[in-house]
Design a protein around this motif. Structure first.
Motif, mmCIF file in Angstrom:
data_model
loop_
_atom_site.group_PDB
_atom_site.id
_atom_site.type_symbol
_atom_site.label_atom_id
_atom_site.label_comp_id
_atom_site.label_asym_id
_atom_site.label_seq_id
_atom_site.Cartn_x
_atom_site.Cartn_y
_atom_site.Cartn_z
ATOM 1 N N ARG A 255 36.103 14.946 43.412
ATOM 2 C CA ARG A 255 36.404 15.006 41.489
ATOM 3 C C ARG A 255 36.031 13.683 41.408
ATOM 4 N NH1 ARG A 255 41.924 17.069 39.407
ATOM 5 N NH2 ARG A 255 40.418 18.888 39.409
ATOM 6 N N TYR A 256 36.606 12.077 41.793
ATOM 7 C CA TYR A 256 36.683 10.704 41.996
ATOM 8 C C TYR A 256 34.783 10.794 41.371
ATOM 9 C CZ TYR A 256 35.989 6.202 42.209
ATOM 10 O OH TYR A 256 35.892 4.757 42.281
ATOM 11 N N MET A 257 34.013 11.061 42.896
ATOM 12 C CA MET A 257 32.515 10.392 42.239
ATOM 13 C C MET A 257 32.129 11.151 41.518
ATOM 14 S SD MET A 257 31.887 10.672 46.796
ATOM 15 C CE MET A 257 29.773 9.884 46.345
ATOM 16 N N ALA A 258 32.418 12.452 40.610
ATOM 17 C CA ALA A 258 31.562 13.384 39.852
ATOM 18 C C ALA A 258 32.011 12.575 38.236
ATOM 19 C CB ALA A 258 32.480 15.016 39.718
ATOM 20 N N VAL A 259 33.237 12.057 38.253
ATOM 21 C CA VAL A 259 33.827 10.867 37.396
ATOM 22 C C VAL A 259 32.877 10.348 36.864
ATOM 23 C CG1 VAL A 259 36.036 10.113 35.893
ATOM 24 C CG2 VAL A 259 36.271 12.021 36.941
ATOM 25 N N CYS A 260 32.056 9.651 37.863
ATOM 26 C CA CYS A 260 31.897 8.201 37.784
ATOM 27 C C CYS A 260 30.473 8.418 37.582
ATOM 28 C CB CYS A 260 31.946 7.184 39.681
ATOM 29 S SG CYS A 260 33.279 6.868 40.176
ATOM 30 N N LEU A 261 30.188 9.676 38.456
ATOM 31 C CA LEU A 261 28.777 9.915 38.152
ATOM 32 C C LEU A 261 28.458 10.472 36.702
ATOM 33 C CD1 LEU A 261 27.755 11.683 41.059
ATOM 34 C CD2 LEU A 261 26.863 9.383 40.753
ATOM 35 N N LEU A 262 29.526 11.437 36.470
ATOM 36 C CA LEU A 262 29.527 11.909 34.924
ATOM 37 C C LEU A 262 29.602 10.867 33.746
ATOM 38 C CD1 LEU A 262 31.020 15.319 34.767
ATOM 39 C CD2 LEU A 262 28.589 14.573 34.906
ATOM 40 N N ALA A 263 30.100 9.494 34.097
ATOM 41 C CA ALA A 263 30.831 8.501 32.999
ATOM 42 C C ALA A 263 29.303 7.599 32.936
ATOM 43 C CB ALA A 263 32.045 7.502 33.230
ATOM 44 N N GLY A 264 28.608 7.186 33.830
ATOM 45 C CA GLY A 264 27.425 6.480 34.217
ATOM 46 C C GLY A 264 26.135 6.657 33.552
ATOM 47 N N TYR A 265 25.844 8.315 34.136
ATOM 48 C CA TYR A 265 25.060 8.959 33.246
ATOM 49 C C TYR A 265 25.481 9.207 31.507
ATOM 50 C CZ TYR A 265 24.382 11.352 37.109
ATOM 51 O OH TYR A 265 24.481 11.644 38.786
ATOM 52 N N ALA A 266 26.826 8.761 30.871
ATOM 53 C CA ALA A 266 26.993 8.711 29.686
ATOM 54 C C ALA A 266 26.193 7.042 29.122
ATOM 55 C CB ALA A 266 27.872 8.895 29.667
ATOM 56 N N TRP A 267 26.481 6.027 29.685
ATOM 57 C CA TRP A 267 26.229 4.758 30.142
ATOM 58 C C TRP A 267 24.528 4.476 29.737
ATOM 59 C CZ3 TRP A 267 28.726 1.776 27.090
ATOM 60 C CH2 TRP A 267 29.865 2.375 27.665
ATOM 61 N N LEU A 268 24.040 6.297 31.122
ATOM 62 C CA LEU A 268 22.607 5.387 30.981
ATOM 63 C C LEU A 268 21.380 6.127 30.227
ATOM 64 C CD1 LEU A 268 20.064 5.128 32.840
ATOM 65 C CD2 LEU A 268 20.625 7.681 33.851
#
Length: 390
Positions: A255-268
């Motif tokens: 779950r932690y990795m998923a949160v990091c990824l999805l937040a990162g995609y927003a910044w992308l």
């Protein structure tokens, strides 16, 4: 039958085996020390550009300010990603790339600009060779994209070595980082069903990104628009097809990795819009560069560090809820930097300082997780019956 060496022969064998091990450990410590020094210098250089760094009299401080992007992308990320490839290949020659990039960063800090640029160029050549070897071992879409990302770094470093200007170089450098991360996520999409049009659409986005990077050299306006549009399209593709949407409902590290990824995609996506706006004259350069560099790339680092760090260093860590705190601090500080600091340089500088503190907080969290793992599992090993004592 077990054959034992005579007692007199054992010290001689020990003398032949131990020094290489010590030399290897010393070389590894020196390399990781260079990586850490490059990261610290790069962060201080970025703060210095906003007038947010403490006053430093050291000669390298001015060089860190001038070479901020090269230190962060080539010196830090180039070395870390190169180490990951070298560990995967398990061949001594593969370590030539990360050694050269680390040495190039140190040369830049020492004021040896031409030497530093040459070493970074050599590092990208060695990195390309390592990725060619990986493609030969495993022919797949994601390994091919890793090679394309390596080539983008090579093009950027070639331009940097020839001119030293960062304008036409930055799209290639960011293409290297973005495509490297995209390749790793593309590999993970194989774990779920992909629609037939997913891979062709992904390929078209990669082509658009590379076309934007290339066009930026002679037409920054049009090239920037293409590059930014490709970043936004890639963010959309990852939101739709990445398994992070599903693992968000899991627990623990997944779950932690998923949160990091999805937040990162927003910044992308934000970085892509800001990149295109910057190319058309808007005052969004800081947003474009650091939404990508901090929000997306470092967000990915925070997400993957609990997995990659043990693979690179053999240091295990105890994952826990504490990892969410620096992650939240990073994103909150970015919102402050790009919100309140959008038109106020003082608040933007304060946001940059908070960015740096969030990265430091994450580093301390990782160190603490390593210590906790050793304390917990060391005690478990000590309590295990029949355990042999050294």
């Amino acid at each position: 039958m077990e054959h034992r060496l005579p007692e007199r022969a054992r010290p001689r064998v020990h003398a032949l085996v131990t020094p290489p091990r010590l030399a290897t450990r010393a070389a590894a410590l020196a390399l990781f020390g260079a990586v850490a020094a490059t990261l610290v210098a790069g962060v201080l250089g970025g703060l210095g550009r906003l007038g947010a760094a403490p006053a430093l009299e050291a000669p390298w401080a001015g060089q860190a300010l001038l070479a901020h992007a090269a230190l962060m992308i080539g010196g830090f990320f180039g070395t870390v990603i190169g180490l990951e490839r070298a560990v995967a290949l398990r061949h001594p020659a593969a370590f030539a790339g990360p050694v050269a990039s680390a040495a190039g960063a140190l040369a830049l800090l020492a004021g040896q600009a031409e030497l530093g640029r040459a070493l970074l160029w050599l590092a990208s050549l060695a990195f390309c060779a390592a990725n060619v070897a990986i493609v030969r071992r495993q022919r797949a879409a994601h390994t091919g994209l890793l090679l394309v990302a390596a080539g983008a770094w090579g093009v950027g470093n070639t331009l940097f070595a020839l001119d030293g200007a960062s304008g036409p170089v930055l799209p290639w450098w960011f293409a290297f980082l973005v495509l490297t991360i995209a390749a790793e996520r593309l590999e993970m999409t194989r774990l779920s069903r992909r629609r037939p049009a997913a891979l062709p659409a992904f390929t078209a986005i990669v082509v658009l990104l590379l076309a934007g990077a290339a066009a930026s050299a002679w037409s920054p306006r049009d090239g920037g628009l293409l590059f930014g549009a490709a970043l936004v399209a890639l963010a959309g593709w990852l939101f739709i097809f990445d398994i992070a949407r599903h693992t968000l409902r899991a627990a623990g590290l997944a779950r932690y990795m998923a949160v990091c990824l999805l937040a990162g995609y927003a910044w992308l996506a934000v970085g892509g819009v800001a990149w295109a706006a910057t190319a058309h004259g808007a005052a969004t350069r800081d947003l474009a560069l650091h939404a990508l560099g901090l929000g997306f790339v470092f967000g990915m680092v925070m997400g993957h560090a609990p997995v990659i760090l043990p693979a690179l260093t053999r240091l295990k860590l105890q994952f826990g809820i504490a990892f969410y705190a620096p992650l939240a601090a990073l994103h909150a500080s970015l919102l402050w930097r790009f919100g309140a600091g959008f038109s106020d340089l003082a608040r933007r500088a304060g946001g940059a300082q908070l960015n740096a503190l969030a990265l430091l907080w994450f580093a301390l969290t990782v160190v603490g997780a390593i210590v906790v793992w050793r304390l917990r599992h060391g005690r478990a090993d000590a309590a295990r019956p029949g355990r042999r004592r050294a």
